[in-house]
Every structure is written in C-alpha cells, then in structure tokens.
Scaffold this motif. Structure first.
Motif: not given
Ligand SMILES: *Cc1c(COP(=O)(O)O)cnc(C)c1O
Length: 376
Positions: A62-65, A68, A224-225
């Motif tokens: 995932s593009t998140s830290s 997320g 998003y998640f």
C-alpha cells in the motif's frame, strides 16, 4: 549537489538508513500503473514478498505508512469488540485508531517495558468467552524494545473460535523471525522504513482467508483500506490506486539484496547486533558503577531496537544531542520514556562494525556527561 553521505551513522529505530543503490533505483522513469510494466514489476516481486512474510498468501503493498494497514486491521477485522494488547506507544495506537474509527475496543495493559504473556491473554479471553473477535498485538514494540511472544499469543487465540489476531510487525518483519503461515496469523503488517531499510512511504501486509471472510461481513470497512480490494488487485498483480511507483523500484532492489543475504542470515545479523548492544550496556554499568540497563527483560528483547534506561541525572535528549554533534543519530525515549531512556535502532542494513562505531561514540559522550553532572 548535496555532500556525500557517511553511511553507518544513522541509528534511529525508524526511519532507518537507506543504502545508496536503493536510493538510486528510484530515479527510473515513472510507468503507468495499469499497464504491463507495472504488472511485471509486481509479479517479479511476488515470490520474494511471500518469502519475506513466510507465507503462501499474496502480500499487499500500500502507498501509505504502516499506520494505514494498522487502521485496515481495525476497520476490516472486528465486527463486535476487540482486545488491544498495550505495553507501549504502538500498542496504544491500535486502541486509539479503534477509538477514532468508532470500533468497540478494550485494552489489556502490560507495564511499558514488559511483554504480554500467553497466560495473561488466555485469562482475558476466558473471562468472558465470545466477548472479543479480534486481538491486536505489536511484535517488536519500538517504544520500549520489548519483543512479544507472538507465536505463543497466536496459539492462545487459536483456542478461541471466531477470534482473529492482527500483528504489527513494523520493526520485526525482515529483522526477526516472524512466520505468518506457521504461526497461523490473520494479519501481519509492516512499513518500508524500519527493518526493511527502505525509504518511508510503503506499507506491506498479509491477510489470512479467515481475515478476508471477516472483512466480507463488514460493509463499512473503509474504502482506501478495503482488504478485499487489496486481495482482488494482488491476484492480478495490480495495486488498488495510483502507487508511489518509485518506492516500488526501491523495494524490488531491496528484495533482491535480502535474497542475496538470506532472510535467516539477516535475522542472525540483527540478533548479533542486539546481543552486542546488551553486552555493551552491561559493561557500561560495570565500568561506571551507574545503573544503566536494558529496559526489556531477558528473553523478551527485540533484536532490532534496544531501549536503555539511564541513571538519574542523565537525560535521553542530552545524550542524543551530544551524539549528533559527533555526527551520529540515535533516538531518545518515546513518549513518557523520553527523558529516562535512549533507543538504538540496530536495524535494517547496519553491520556489527557500524554498531561498534556508535557504541564507542556513546562511551565518549556518556563519560563526558558523567564528569559534568551529579549522577546517582
Ligand atoms: C514506526 C512504527 C509504526 C508506525 O509506522 P508509520 O510507518 O509511521 O505509520 C507502527 N508500529 C511500530 C511498531 C512502529 O515501529
């Protein structure tokens, strides 16, 4: 141009130092994420990602830290009420997320610096059978340096039908043994910038079939998640939304470096760095006659991060500041432990030789501070 960087001097317990060949991988041209090139990039990393998480299940990126995917665990995996094991700042974060997302959650607290034992968890789940449907736990609690016995905690959870276990492996995956399939976990997440020694910006996770079944029963599980969407996209070597593709290039290079070193060798290297750090703390206490100690008890110490309790009169930020003046970076304690501890992240791509260098700098710094102050 910026000045050349001295490698081996950056010992924060995240973000960790990133080697130049990994940074250089990120200058490749951007590609469209719905095209063949992206599919090839993702399918090329598939085997290595599964090997890293020790699983046959697909690994989601995932593009998140990392937080997320912590939030994904909270919103996708509990329909009823969850039990958050809290013995430090990141354990507490799971509970805070539950709070902010309006999901019922209780805390099973351990004093900061102590682990959660299978007995404690067993008792909590037995007290009111059926009350909880999810347990959250942090494997390596970065704020304290405690390593929780996740394999045993998972075994306790497996005795309770309908209870899932979500594990924060942010400072464990890639640095400590963690077995998704063998330990029968339901969700295991990490971030790029800790034991994997990549730039910040990606989160990685694996979910069990049981976890996906649970997610399917929760309509408001986040957009998003949404773990079902991650699963669907992973199956076709796709990402859910526009990915930070440059970071995926870095990931590809690092996975190859991990394969070359060997995952188990990587774990061993971390253990050797940790043991050297613990020995150094014991020597420091002997040499100075002051009560320096490793915060976590023996048997429950993380191989990736050590939190060191300081004698009264020395402050975490004071030591960190003096080390920075000598070109070395480490961390003071986290949250309420900030004044009374320092933390060394012996994690990622660091070597024993690099660790020796920061330990001798710390010897110098501490000796100097001890001559200036009244330390008990
Ligand atoms: C750093 C860390 C996190 C948070 O990661 P972000 O990438 O900053 O969201 C969560 N858990 C643990 C154990 C960590 O060390």
């Amino acid at each position: 141009m910026t000045a050349p960087i001295d490698y081996g001097r950056f010992f924060l317990p995240g973000p960790t130092e990133v080697r130049p060949e990994i940074l250089e991988a990120m200058v490749r041209p951007i590609i469209g994420h719905r095209g063949k090139d992206m599919e090839e990039l993702l399918s090329g990393m598939d085997v290595a990602l599964r090997a890293l998480f020790r699983t046959d299940r697909p690994v989601y990126v995932s593009t998140s830290s990392a937080t997320g995917f912590m939030e994904a665990a909270i919103t996708n995996l509990s329909r009823r009420r969850m039990l958050c094991l809290v013995g430090g700042a990141f354990g507490a974060r799971f509970h805070k997320i539950a709070d902010m997302c309006g999901r019922p959650a209780d805390v099973l607290a351990a004093e900061w610096g102590t682990p959660h034992t299978p007995e404690m968890l067993g008792e909590a789940l037995m007290a009111e059978p059926g009350k909880y449907d999810l347990v959250t736990v942090v494997h390596s609690e970065t704020s304290t340096g405690v390593l929780n016995p996740v394999a045993e905690l998972a075994a306790v959870v497996r005795d309770h039908e309908d209870v899932l276990i979500a594990v924060d492996g942010v400072t464990s995956v890639g640095g400590v043994r963690v077995e998704f399939d063998d330990w029968d976990l339901d969700f295991l997440l990490t971030g790029s910038q800790k034991a994997l020694a990549l730039p910040p910006g990606l989160a990685l996770a694996v979910a069990s079939e049981r976890a996906l079944e649970r997610a399917g029963q929760i309509p408001a599980r986040s957009y998003y998640f949404d773990l079902l969407e991650f699963e669907r996209r992973a199956g076709g070597f796709q990402t859910t939304n526009t990915p930070a593709v440059s970071l995926f290039y870095a990931l590809e290079v690092q996975l190859e470096r991990i394969r070359e070193e060997g995952l188990e060798n990587r774990w061993d290297r971390h253990s050797r760095m940790a043991e050297r750090t613990w020995d150094w703390v014991a020597d420091l206490a002997d040499r100075t006659g002051k009560p320096f100690s490793v915060l976590a008890p023996e048997g429950y110490r993380s191989p990736t991060v050590t939190s060191i309790s300081l004698p009264a009169g020395l402050s975490g930020p004071g030591i960190v500041g003096a080390a920075v003046e000598r070109g070395y970076t480490l961390a003071a304690g986290y949250g309420k432990l900030k004044p009374s501890t320092i933390r060394i992240g012996h994690m990622g791509d660091h070597t024993l030789a690099e660790l020796e260098a920061i330990l001798s700098v710390l010897d110098e710094v501490i000796d100097e501070l001890l001559t200036q102050r009244d330390v008990i």
